[in-house]
Scaffold this motif. Structure first.
Motif, PDB file in Angstrom:
ATOM      1  N   PRO A   1       0.808  -1.230   0.000  1.00 37.37           N
ATOM      2  CA  PRO A   1       0.000   0.000   0.000  1.00 37.37           C
ATOM      3  C   PRO A   1       0.839   1.277   0.000  1.00 37.37           C
ATOM      4  N   LYS A   2       1.926   1.286   0.774  1.00 35.13           N
ATOM      5  CA  LYS A   2       2.763   2.495   0.856  1.00 35.13           C
ATOM      6  C   LYS A   2       3.433   2.782  -0.483  1.00 35.13           C
ATOM      7  N   ARG A   3       3.990   1.745  -1.107  1.00 34.34           N
ATOM      8  CA  ARG A   3       4.661   1.935  -2.394  1.00 34.34           C
ATOM      9  C   ARG A   3       3.653   2.277  -3.492  1.00 34.34           C
ATOM     10  N   ARG A   4       2.492   1.653  -3.415  1.00 35.59           N
ATOM     11  CA  ARG A   4       1.465   1.937  -4.424  1.00 35.59           C
ATOM     12  C   ARG A   4       1.031   3.398  -4.329  1.00 35.59           C
ATOM     13  N   MET A   5       0.797   3.892  -3.105  1.00 38.69           N
ATOM     14  CA  MET A   5       0.388   5.283  -2.932  1.00 38.69           C
ATOM     15  C   MET A   5       1.463   6.239  -3.426  1.00 38.69           C
ATOM     16  N   ALA A   6       2.720   5.933  -3.149  1.00 37.67           N
ATOM     17  CA  ALA A   6       3.806   6.796  -3.603  1.00 37.67           C
ATOM     18  C   ALA A   6       3.844   6.849  -5.132  1.00 37.67           C
ATOM     19  N   PHE A   7       3.653   5.699  -5.774  1.00 40.93           N
ATOM     20  CA  PHE A   7       3.644   5.634  -7.233  1.00 40.93           C
ATOM     21  C   PHE A   7       2.495   6.469  -7.804  1.00 40.93           C
ATOM     22  N   VAL A   8       1.300   6.293  -7.244  1.00 39.85           N
ATOM     23  CA  VAL A   8       0.112   6.979  -7.761  1.00 39.85           C
ATOM     24  C   VAL A   8       0.226   8.482  -7.545  1.00 39.85           C
ATOM     25  N   GLN A   9       0.689   8.891  -6.373  1.00 37.37           N
ATOM     26  CA  GLN A   9       0.838  10.323  -6.110  1.00 37.37           C
ATOM     27  C   GLN A   9       1.833  10.968  -7.069  1.00 37.37           C
ATOM     28  N   ASP A  10       2.936  10.288  -7.319  1.00 40.62           N
ATOM     29  CA  ASP A  10       3.931  10.818  -8.242  1.00 40.62           C
ATOM     30  C   ASP A  10       3.379  10.867  -9.671  1.00 40.62           C
ATOM     31  N   LEU A  11       2.600   9.842 -10.042  1.00 40.72           N
ATOM     32  CA  LEU A  11       2.016   9.778 -11.385  1.00 40.72           C
ATOM     33  C   LEU A  11       1.067  10.951 -11.627  1.00 40.72           C
ATOM     34  N   ILE A  12       0.158  11.186 -10.674  1.00 41.96           N
ATOM     35  CA  ILE A  12      -0.831  12.258 -10.849  1.00 41.96           C
ATOM     36  C   ILE A  12      -0.187  13.633 -10.699  1.00 41.96           C
ATOM     37  N   ALA A  13       0.844  13.744  -9.869  1.00 48.53           N
ATOM     38  CA  ALA A  13       1.561  15.019  -9.773  1.00 48.53           C
ATOM     39  C   ALA A  13       2.196  15.362 -11.120  1.00 48.53           C
ATOM     40  N   GLY A  14       2.743  14.347 -11.792  1.00 46.74           N
ATOM     41  CA  GLY A  14       3.298  14.569 -13.130  1.00 46.74           C
ATOM     42  C   GLY A  14       2.233  14.996 -14.122  1.00 46.74           C
ATOM     43  N   LYS A  15       1.064  14.407 -14.006  1.00 45.81           N
ATOM     44  CA  LYS A  15      -0.045  14.789 -14.878  1.00 45.81           C
ATOM     45  C   LYS A  15      -0.440  16.244 -14.640  1.00 45.81           C
ATOM     46  N   LEU A  16      -0.488  16.652 -13.383  1.00 47.89           N
ATOM     47  CA  LEU A  16      -0.870  18.031 -13.071  1.00 47.89           C
ATOM     48  C   LEU A  16       0.183  19.031 -13.548  1.00 47.89           C
TER      49      LEU A  16
ATOM     50  N   ALA B   1      -7.738  27.215 -12.808  1.00 51.17           N
ATOM     51  CA  ALA B   1      -7.315  25.833 -13.055  1.00 51.17           C
ATOM     52  C   ALA B   1      -5.843  25.645 -12.723  1.00 51.17           C
ATOM     53  N   ILE B   2      -5.018  26.627 -13.096  1.00 48.61           N
ATOM     54  CA  ILE B   2      -3.582  26.536 -12.793  1.00 48.61           C
ATOM     55  C   ILE B   2      -3.351  26.581 -11.284  1.00 48.61           C
ATOM     56  N   ALA B   3      -4.063  27.475 -10.610  1.00 54.11           N
ATOM     57  CA  ALA B   3      -3.907  27.590  -9.157  1.00 54.11           C
ATOM     58  C   ALA B   3      -4.305  26.292  -8.457  1.00 54.11           C
ATOM     59  N   ARG B   4      -5.411  25.678  -8.925  1.00 57.07           N
ATOM     60  CA  ARG B   4      -5.855  24.420  -8.291  1.00 57.07           C
ATOM     61  C   ARG B   4      -4.862  23.297  -8.573  1.00 57.07           C
ATOM     62  N   ALA B   5      -4.302  23.269  -9.761  1.00 60.30           N
ATOM     63  CA  ALA B   5      -3.313  22.239 -10.089  1.00 60.30           C
ATOM     64  C   ALA B   5      -2.060  22.401  -9.230  1.00 60.30           C
ATOM     65  N   GLU B   6      -1.650  23.637  -9.000  1.00 60.57           N
ATOM     66  CA  GLU B   6      -0.474  23.869  -8.158  1.00 60.57           C
ATOM     67  C   GLU B   6      -0.742  23.420  -6.729  1.00 60.57           C
ATOM     68  N   ARG B   7      -1.963  23.703  -6.214  1.00 60.56           N
ATOM     69  CA  ARG B   7      -2.315  23.221  -4.871  1.00 60.56           C
ATOM     70  C   ARG B   7      -2.371  21.701  -4.853  1.00 60.56           C
ATOM     71  N   GLY B   8      -2.867  21.124  -5.959  1.00 59.53           N
ATOM     72  CA  GLY B   8      -2.948  19.670  -6.041  1.00 59.53           C
ATOM     73  C   GLY B   8      -1.573  19.023  -5.978  1.00 59.53           C
ATOM     74  N   ILE B   9      -0.595  19.619  -6.651  1.00 55.10           N
ATOM     75  CA  ILE B   9       0.775  19.089  -6.614  1.00 55.10           C
ATOM     76  C   ILE B   9       1.327  19.151  -5.191  1.00 55.10           C
TER      77      ILE B   9
ATOM     78  N   MET C   1       0.385   4.594 -17.461  1.00 54.81           N
ATOM     79  CA  MET C   1       1.381   5.359 -18.206  1.00 54.81           C
ATOM     80  C   MET C   1       0.752   6.484 -19.031  1.00 54.81           C
ATOM     81  N   LEU C   2      -0.515   6.309 -19.366  1.00 61.48           N
ATOM     82  CA  LEU C   2      -1.205   7.302 -20.195  1.00 61.48           C
ATOM     83  C   LEU C   2      -1.522   8.586 -19.437  1.00 61.48           C
ATOM     84  N   GLU C   3      -1.685   8.490 -18.121  1.00 63.02           N
ATOM     85  CA  GLU C   3      -2.142   9.643 -17.337  1.00 63.02           C
ATOM     86  C   GLU C   3      -1.305  10.905 -17.560  1.00 63.02           C
ATOM     87  N   PRO C   4       0.015  10.884 -17.362  1.00 63.37           N
ATOM     88  CA  PRO C   4       0.782  12.123 -17.556  1.00 63.37           C
ATOM     89  C   PRO C   4       0.902  12.545 -19.012  1.00 63.37           C
ATOM     90  N   GLU C   5       0.559  11.639 -19.957  1.00 63.95           N
ATOM     91  CA  GLU C   5       0.648  11.971 -21.379  1.00 63.95           C
ATOM     92  C   GLU C   5      -0.600  12.676 -21.889  1.00 63.95           C
TER      93      GLU C   5
END
Length: 354
Positions: A148-163, A183-191, A306-310
């Protein structure tokens, strides 16, 4: 009356043919020149009816399908080891035939073959490199999913890259408005939020969902340019962008696009999906072992990861394209169920963009 109807039908066909030829010319301009001793980096995009792939005297013969009339059928001949060989052949809907010999030939030359439906869904991807499973990488996928810990770290990094990529698209490919700034402000808060420890995947999805809502709200200022024609009328709903979800779906989904921009996005995502699948398989990953996405066993869930940040990068290409072109009703097909589809040659151009 019959004579007048025939004249009208001929005029409509002429306009369709003119638009098809225009997109064909643009497709040629999008082709990247090949450097000396460098393998061709362009994908080969096939569309229309009557596509044919066969092996003759050791060479691959490809005949393009027909998309309009009049049209001279394009034919290509590739020899083994030719630097002009594409790395991937994409079949966009349409019809045609190929033989087992062709599949063997493509595999031997490390050429992938992808089939994309008119809806923008990926039907099949056959990698010319086969499945070069790397046990170390597959173990990493399984262990990351199981922890769970590694999975969460992977997912958080993946979506941060997308943002981060979303911010680049918002700031560089859309008019700067109040909605864009929000939208930019919310994405920055999301990161920033994704940089802190989170308890479960639902928190990540909530952050992603809020950012996505504001991201596509900023698109509402898009006004595609149209050449209005009585022969090819354009629905009022196509004049502006109303959002990513289909207006005919009960759920907020976008699988059945009902406007041109979403139809183009679906095609773009499908092409990138196909390429990512080819790369993942060649690199030794299992496309079925998704870490963020866990769907059916037959789903290539890891490719969806892999598609998410693309996605924002595809968005940027489509945004630039939409804002620099003038379209007509002849460029799109409105089906009886309200779904919007791209004309075959326009679909080839969109596929080449990404």
């Amino acid at each position: 009356m019959l004579y007048a109807a025939n004249i009208h039908a001929r005029d409509v066909a002429d306009e369709w043919a003119i638009r098809a030829e225009n997109w064909l010319a643009e497709l040629e301009e999008l082709q990247k020149p090949r450097r000396l001793r460098e393998r061709n980096s362009n994908s080969l995009i096939l569309a229309g009816h009557g596509n044919s792939l066969r092996v003759e005297k050791g060479a691959l013969i490809i005949k393009h399908g027909f998309t309009h009339y009049p049209q001279k059928q394009e034919c290509r001949r590739y020899f083994k080891g030719d630097l002009e060989l594409p790395r991937i052949i994409v079949l966009l809907d349409g019809s045609g035939s190929l033989s087992f010999d062709v599949l063997d030939w493509l595999a031997e030359q490390s050429i992938a073959l992808a089939r994309i439906k008119a809806s923008g869904d990926v039907a099949i991807v056959a990698s010319g490199d086969g499945f070069a499973a790397d046990q170390t990488k597959i173990d990493w996928q399984r262990e990351t999913l199981a922890c769970p810990k590694r999975r969460m770290a992977f997912v958080q990094d993946l979506i941060a890259g997308k943002l981060r990529n979303s911010i680049a698209t918002l700031s560089g490919h859309l008019p700067q408005t109040v909605d864009t700034d929000a939208a930019i402000a919310r994405a920055e808060r999301g990161i920033a939020e994704l940089g802190r420890p989170l308890d479960d995947l639902q928190q990540v999805r909530a952050i992603e969902g809020e950012c996505a809502s504001l991201y596509f709200r900023a698109w509402r200022h898009l006004r595609p340019q149209w050449k209005i024609s009585k022969r090819y009328p354009v629905p009022d709903s196509w004049l502006t962008y109303r959002g990513r979800s289909s207006v005919h779906e009960c759920k907020p989904e976008n699988r059945r696009a009902t406007d041109p921009i979403n139809a183009m996005l679906n095609y773009g995502y499908a092409v990138i999906h196909s390429k990512l699948q080819v790369i993942a398989i060649a690199d030794g990953y299992s496309p079925l072992l998704g870490i963020m996405h866990r769907q059916k066993r037959t789903s290539v869930s890891y490719i969806l990861d892999m598609l998410e940040p693309e996605r924002p990068r595809v968005d940027a290409a489509i945004l630039d394209f939409v804002q620099s072109r003038t379209f007509t009703g002849a460029d799109f097909i409105l089906r009886k169920d309200g779904a919007c589809r791209l004309s075959p040659q326009l679909a080839r151009v969109v596929a080449q963009l990404v």
